[in-house]
Design an enzyme around this catalytic site. Sequence first.
Site, PDB file in Angstrom:
ATOM      1  CD  GLU A   1      -2.743  -1.343   2.377  1.00 29.71           C
ATOM      2  OE1 GLU A   1      -2.678  -0.496   3.298  1.00 29.71           O
ATOM      3  OE2 GLU A   1      -3.430  -2.370   2.464  1.00 29.71           O
TER       4      GLU A   1
ATOM      5  CG  LEU B   1      -4.684   3.292   0.713  1.00 28.96           C
ATOM      6  CD1 LEU B   1      -3.236   3.696   0.576  1.00 28.96           C
ATOM      7  CD2 LEU B   1      -5.159   2.549  -0.495  1.00 28.96           C
ATOM      8  CB  CYS B   2      -5.978  -1.448   4.126  1.00 23.67           C
ATOM      9  SG  CYS B   2      -6.259  -3.172   4.567  1.00 23.67           S
ATOM     10  CB  ALA B   3      -5.737  -1.179   8.934  1.00 22.08           C
TER      11      ALA B   3
ATOM     12  N   PRO C   1      -8.209   3.909   7.997  1.00 25.99           N
ATOM     13  CG  PRO C   1     -10.013   3.552   6.528  1.00 25.99           C
ATOM     14  CD  PRO C   1      -8.650   3.018   6.925  1.00 25.99           C
TER      15      PRO C   1
END
Length: 114
Positions: free
Chosen positions: A17, A102-104, A106
């Site tokens: 990422e 991205l992904c975790a 937030p």
Amino acid sequence: MITRVLVPLADGFEELEAVTLVDTLRRAELEVTMASVGALEVRGSRGVRVLADSLWADLDPAAFDAIVLPGGLEGTLTLAEHTGVLAALEAQAGRGGEVAALCAAPLVLDAAGL
């Protein structure tokens, strides 16, 4: 218009990422700064080591048009506890600047009240 992007990094970031994000934005000819909240050498979640462009403490987050957070649970949890990152995200959103996660990541936005 977005020209300068800040990518905060902490040990445990998700390599794919972060590196793909930075590579793509730089190919689009944006100025991207990877800023470590720890040491300049940052360890990803799979052990890949990346050399950040700057230490978080050495830059002014207000000088960037966007702040983009890569995922990776360990790195995300560290960023979510970093008062400087949280303050920068709040200020960025408050002035209408761009923030993305991205992904975790937030979880960091949530910790910043966004």
